[in-house]
Design a protein around this motif. Structure first.
Motif, PDB file in Angstrom:
ATOM      1  N   CYS A 345       0.824  -1.212   0.000  1.00  0.00           N
ATOM      2  CA  CYS A 345       0.000   0.000   0.000  1.00  0.00           C
ATOM      3  C   CYS A 345       0.857   1.260   0.000  1.00  0.00           C
ATOM      4  CB  CYS A 345      -0.904   0.023   1.230  1.00  0.00           C
ATOM      5  SG  CYS A 345      -2.189  -1.239   1.225  1.00  0.00           S
ATOM      6  N   ALA A 346       2.090   1.154   0.480  1.00  0.00           N
ATOM      7  CA  ALA A 346       2.915   2.347   0.631  1.00  0.00           C
ATOM      8  C   ALA A 346       4.263   2.258  -0.063  1.00  0.00           C
ATOM      9  CB  ALA A 346       3.144   2.634   2.120  1.00  0.00           C
ATOM     10  N   VAL A 347       4.651   1.044  -0.491  1.00  0.00           N
ATOM     11  CA  VAL A 347       6.000   0.839  -1.018  1.00  0.00           C
ATOM     12  C   VAL A 347       5.937   0.089  -2.344  1.00  0.00           C
ATOM     13  CG1 VAL A 347       8.242  -0.244  -0.589  1.00  0.00           C
ATOM     14  CG2 VAL A 347       6.973   0.773   1.314  1.00  0.00           C
ATOM     15  N   ASP A 348       6.668   0.589  -3.323  1.00  0.00           N
ATOM     16  CA  ASP A 348       6.753  -0.101  -4.617  1.00  0.00           C
ATOM     17  C   ASP A 348       8.006  -0.955  -4.730  1.00  0.00           C
ATOM     18  OD1 ASP A 348       4.383   1.102  -5.983  1.00  0.00           O
ATOM     19  OD2 ASP A 348       5.486   2.949  -5.604  1.00  0.00           O
ATOM     20  N   HIS A 349       9.078  -0.538  -4.046  1.00  0.00           N
ATOM     21  CA  HIS A 349      10.352  -1.261  -4.113  1.00  0.00           C
ATOM     22  C   HIS A 349      10.940  -1.329  -2.705  1.00  0.00           C
ATOM     23  CE1 HIS A 349      10.165  -0.873  -8.489  1.00  0.00           C
ATOM     24  NE2 HIS A 349       9.886   0.401  -8.293  1.00  0.00           N
ATOM     25  N   PHE A 350      11.317  -2.523  -2.294  1.00  0.00           N
ATOM     26  CA  PHE A 350      11.821  -2.770  -0.941  1.00  0.00           C
ATOM     27  C   PHE A 350      13.244  -3.285  -1.020  1.00  0.00           C
ATOM     28  CE2 PHE A 350      12.007  -5.915   2.690  1.00  0.00           C
ATOM     29  CZ  PHE A 350      12.177  -4.948   3.685  1.00  0.00           C
ATOM     30  N   PHE A 351      14.181  -2.584  -0.341  1.00  0.00           N
ATOM     31  CA  PHE A 351      15.595  -2.951  -0.403  1.00  0.00           C
ATOM     32  C   PHE A 351      16.185  -3.053   1.005  1.00  0.00           C
ATOM     33  CE2 PHE A 351      15.006  -0.277  -4.345  1.00  0.00           C
ATOM     34  CZ  PHE A 351      14.869  -1.365  -5.204  1.00  0.00           C
ATOM     35  N   PRO A 352      16.095  -4.234   1.640  1.00  0.00           N
ATOM     36  CA  PRO A 352      16.716  -4.434   2.947  1.00  0.00           C
ATOM     37  C   PRO A 352      18.200  -4.775   2.808  1.00  0.00           C
ATOM     38  CG  PRO A 352      15.565  -6.412   2.296  1.00  0.00           C
ATOM     39  CD  PRO A 352      15.328  -5.413   1.190  1.00  0.00           C
ATOM     40  N   HIS A 353      18.994  -4.348   3.778  1.00  0.00           N
ATOM     41  CA  HIS A 353      20.418  -4.710   3.794  1.00  0.00           C
ATOM     42  C   HIS A 353      20.560  -6.225   3.675  1.00  0.00           C
ATOM     43  CE1 HIS A 353      24.503  -5.313   4.999  1.00  0.00           C
ATOM     44  NE2 HIS A 353      24.169  -5.782   6.193  1.00  0.00           N
ATOM     45  N   VAL A 354      21.502  -6.680   2.861  1.00  0.00           N
ATOM     46  CA  VAL A 354      21.580  -8.117   2.554  1.00  0.00           C
ATOM     47  C   VAL A 354      21.999  -8.962   3.744  1.00  0.00           C
ATOM     48  CG1 VAL A 354      22.068  -7.644   0.127  1.00  0.00           C
ATOM     49  CG2 VAL A 354      23.982  -7.984   1.698  1.00  0.00           C
ATOM     50  N   THR A 387      28.406  -6.270   1.153  1.00  0.00           N
ATOM     51  CA  THR A 387      29.327  -5.124   1.050  1.00  0.00           C
ATOM     52  C   THR A 387      29.049  -4.117   2.151  1.00  0.00           C
ATOM     53  OG1 THR A 387      27.848  -3.992  -0.508  1.00  0.00           O
ATOM     54  CG2 THR A 387      29.571  -5.405  -1.448  1.00  0.00           C
ATOM     55  N   SER A 388      28.464  -4.597   3.236  1.00  0.00           N
ATOM     56  CA  SER A 388      28.165  -3.799   4.425  1.00  0.00           C
ATOM     57  C   SER A 388      27.215  -2.655   4.106  1.00  0.00           C
ATOM     58  CB  SER A 388      29.475  -3.290   5.047  1.00  0.00           C
ATOM     59  OG  SER A 388      29.234  -2.678   6.312  1.00  0.00           O
ATOM     60  N   SER A 389      27.539  -1.449   4.524  1.00  0.00           N
ATOM     61  CA  SER A 389      26.615  -0.315   4.452  1.00  0.00           C
ATOM     62  C   SER A 389      26.251   0.106   3.037  1.00  0.00           C
ATOM     63  CB  SER A 389      27.211   0.877   5.198  1.00  0.00           C
ATOM     64  OG  SER A 389      28.501   1.182   4.699  1.00  0.00           O
ATOM     65  N   SER A 390      26.989  -0.350   2.043  1.00  0.00           N
ATOM     66  CA  SER A 390      26.693   0.044   0.657  1.00  0.00           C
ATOM     67  C   SER A 390      25.746  -0.914  -0.046  1.00  0.00           C
ATOM     68  CB  SER A 390      27.993   0.156  -0.153  1.00  0.00           C
ATOM     69  OG  SER A 390      28.630  -1.102  -0.280  1.00  0.00           O
ATOM     70  N   SER A 391      25.364  -2.010   0.601  1.00  0.00           N
ATOM     71  CA  SER A 391      24.595  -3.054  -0.090  1.00  0.00           C
ATOM     72  C   SER A 391      23.248  -2.548  -0.601  1.00  0.00           C
ATOM     73  CB  SER A 391      24.384  -4.256   0.828  1.00  0.00           C
ATOM     74  OG  SER A 391      23.446  -3.972   1.849  1.00  0.00           O
ATOM     75  N   VAL A 392      22.593  -1.635   0.140  1.00  0.00           N
ATOM     76  CA  VAL A 392      21.272  -1.163  -0.297  1.00  0.00           C
ATOM     77  C   VAL A 392      21.348  -0.387  -1.612  1.00  0.00           C
ATOM     78  CG1 VAL A 392      20.245  -1.137   2.006  1.00  0.00           C
ATOM     79  CG2 VAL A 392      21.507   0.885   1.188  1.00  0.00           C
ATOM     80  N   TRP A 393      22.548   0.129  -1.937  1.00  0.00           N
ATOM     81  CA  TRP A 393      22.706   0.865  -3.200  1.00  0.00           C
ATOM     82  C   TRP A 393      22.913  -0.094  -4.365  1.00  0.00           C
ATOM     83  CZ3 TRP A 393      20.870   5.440  -2.902  1.00  0.00           C
ATOM     84  CH2 TRP A 393      20.895   6.112  -1.673  1.00  0.00           C
ATOM     85  N   TYR A 394      23.567  -1.221  -4.129  1.00  0.00           N
ATOM     86  CA  TYR A 394      23.657  -2.252  -5.169  1.00  0.00           C
ATOM     87  C   TYR A 394      22.263  -2.813  -5.470  1.00  0.00           C
ATOM     88  CZ  TYR A 394      28.775  -2.348  -4.771  1.00  0.00           C
ATOM     89  OH  TYR A 394      30.112  -2.020  -4.785  1.00  0.00           O
ATOM     90  N   GLU A 395      21.408  -2.885  -4.458  1.00  0.00           N
ATOM     91  CA  GLU A 395      20.042  -3.359  -4.665  1.00  0.00           C
ATOM     92  C   GLU A 395      19.246  -2.383  -5.520  1.00  0.00           C
ATOM     93  OE1 GLU A 395      18.130  -4.846  -0.990  1.00  0.00           O
ATOM     94  OE2 GLU A 395      20.116  -4.624  -0.084  1.00  0.00           O
ATOM     95  N   LEU A 396      19.361  -1.083  -5.218  1.00  0.00           N
ATOM     96  CA  LEU A 396      18.667  -0.076  -6.017  1.00  0.00           C
ATOM     97  C   LEU A 396      19.196  -0.082  -7.452  1.00  0.00           C
ATOM     98  CD1 LEU A 396      16.665   2.210  -6.283  1.00  0.00           C
ATOM     99  CD2 LEU A 396      18.376   3.776  -5.304  1.00  0.00           C
ATOM    100  N   ALA A 397      20.518  -0.265  -7.594  1.00  0.00           N
ATOM    101  CA  ALA A 397      21.110  -0.354  -8.936  1.00  0.00           C
ATOM    102  C   ALA A 397      20.554  -1.566  -9.689  1.00  0.00           C
ATOM    103  CB  ALA A 397      22.637  -0.449  -8.834  1.00  0.00           C
ATOM    104  N   TYR A 398      20.272  -2.664  -8.975  1.00  0.00           N
ATOM    105  CA  TYR A 398      19.685  -3.858  -9.599  1.00  0.00           C
ATOM    106  C   TYR A 398      18.314  -3.528 -10.182  1.00  0.00           C
ATOM    107  CZ  TYR A 398      17.792  -8.632  -9.993  1.00  0.00           C
ATOM    108  OH  TYR A 398      17.229  -9.796 -10.463  1.00  0.00           O
TER     109      TYR A 398
END
Length: 469
Positions: A345-354, A387-398
């Motif tokens: 209802c509120a989120v289209d894309h969900f990216f949790p730290h791996v 990749t620790s704190s940067s992992s959520v950005w690799y997910e968004l890039a995916y």
């Protein structure tokens, strides 16, 4: 109100004479004051909007790619491991969720192994400069235009700092605001976004560069303590650079607008504080202890963070259902399950730290996420490791590489790590993001998603319980 300084007595007299009737000068003064105050609120009273122009994730060269078997062989050759430790790491590696082409640093692939400060600094320069070079190339922003720099790396700290390293390399101006964060764990990437947001609220017409990484060269554990072995099996080389702006003129050139950041910290609890901690073993080898409490602590803090974020992003209908469920459970009217708001209802894309596979499994169960919603995180773990704190950005890039980001989409990143801390960033896509060449997934994205043959196997926990509860 500063406008009143430009209003002279002559101007007041002119206004009175032109009004057609005589008004008290005090009344005119009050009216002008109100107008000036309204103009002030219009110009400065509301918080500036924060835009994400672009971001870049570092992709190491293919020469640094390694299979899980190669990692085990390196550790066997150079570490102080018992047969039991090696066997445990093989099991951890097999069920970790990592694929066969993650990246180690040059120092960890050298013969002999090089874990020196010089080797770690070289890794830092490779990752940080690689990500920032790509980011500045994508945005066209010059170093002298950047007014704020926030950098994070938990384990590796050097003098001068990583922030100073960036200032020197890109010749940033002397009055640049630079912040170097360390020891903050895997949630610090989004924590850094929150810090940059707060700084951009008070520094007008500015760019903020956020760089987040984990330098792994000196983080490899070479002892026999089972509770410290997991880091060798899941952490890999990587980093990301993000460019934020509070300039309205940048809106149309940006990808996302930052809507909310939420941060939760439970370090006051000994159980939380000790579940991930760097310490020496009895032989003097430094490593990161990860206890069995991790899953419980992570689950609790994620729920707390979501409870804080939910009222900000969920529609009224979902908030009402949650409240009704809470009241029923509180008064023990019925033994029903806790109502989990419908994230769709509120989120289209969900990216949790791996994190690691068990953490992702726990997140999926607690938030009732489908495998489709977990795809980006599981594939990031498979392709790049933790990749620790940067992992959520690799997910968004995916998601961008898949062409899934559309104008108006709502994006939720959530990361958790030592402390224990949890941070969320909620974004809205300003435009549709087409497939881009400068993306760490661009050459392999059509091969994903993949099916991990070990995805259903149980992760072999062998960590010590935390020292205090």
């Amino acid at each position: 109100m500063f406008l009143l300084g430009f209003i002279s007595n002559d101007l007041l007299g002119f206004l009175i004479s032109q009004s057609g009737f005589i008004m008290p000068a005090a009344a005119i003064m009050v009216g002008l004051t109100l107008i000036a105050f309204m103009l002030y609120l219009f110009a400065f009273g509301s918080s500036p909007k924060i835009f994400l122009l672009d971001f870049a994730c570092y992709k190491p060269p293919s020469s640094l790619a390694c299979t899980k078997e190669m990692v085990i062989e390196r550790l066997k050759l150079h570490g102080n491991f018992s047969d039991e430790s090696l066997e445990l790491m093989k099991k951890l590696m097999k069920t970790s969720g990592l694929g066969e082409a993650t990246y180690l640093s040059e120092g960890l692939l050298r013969e002999p192994l090089d874990m020196s400060t010089e080797a770690a600094r070289k890794e830092a320069e490779m990752v940080v400069f690689g990500a920032v070079d790509e980011l500045l190339g994508k945005t066209g922003v010059k170093g002298e235009e950047i007014g704020i720099v926030v950098v994070h790396s938990s384990i590796f700290n050097t003098v001068p700092s990583l922030a100073s390293m960036i200032v020197n390399r890109y010749k940033l101006r002397e009055n640049v605001l630079s912040y170097n964060m360390s020891g903050m764990g895997c949630s610090a990437g989004l924590l850094s976004i929150g810090l940059a947001k707060d700084l951009l609220k008070v520094h007008c017409n500015s760019y903020a560069l956020v760089v987040t990484t984990e330098i792994i060269t000196q983080g490899c554990y070479m002892g026999k303590d089972p509770s410290k072995l997991i880091g060798n099996c899941i952490f890999r080389m990587g980093g990301a650079a993000v460019l934020l702006s509070n300039r309205l003129s940048d809106r149309n050139n940006s990808k996302y607008q930052l809507i909310h950041t939420v941060h939760t910290n439970t370090a006051s609890s000994d159980r939380s504080y000790n579940c991930i901690i760097q310490e020496k073993d009895h032989e003097g080898h430094v490593g990161i202890t990860i206890s069995k409490d991790l899953l419980v602590v992570a689950s609790e803090i994620i729920k707390s963070n979501v409870a804080t974020l939910a009222p900000l992003i969920f529609p009224a209908s979902e908030r009402l259902l949650y409240l009704i469920n809470y009241l029923i459970r509180y008064f023990h009217v019925a033994s029903i399950e806790l109502y989990v708001p419908n994230v769709k209802c509120a989120v289209d894309h969900f990216f949790p730290h791996v994190g690691a596979k068990p953490i992702l499994d726990k997140v999926a169960r607690n938030l009732r996420m489908s495998e489709g919603q977990m795809e980006a995180s599981r594939m990031t773990l498979y392709r790049f490791g933790n990749t620790s704190s940067s992992s959520v950005w690799y997910e968004l890039a995916y998601a961008e590489a898949k062409g899934r980001i559309k104008r108006g989409d709502r994006v939720w990143q959530i990361a958790y790590g030592s402390g224990f801390k949890c941070s969320s960033a909620f974004w809205k896509a300003i435009r549709t993001v087409d497939r881009e060449k400068m993306n760490p997934w661009s050459d392999v994205i059509d091969e994903f998603p993949v099916v991990d043959p070990h995805n259903t196997e149980i992760f072999p926990y062998a960590f010590e319980l935390s020292k205090s509860k």
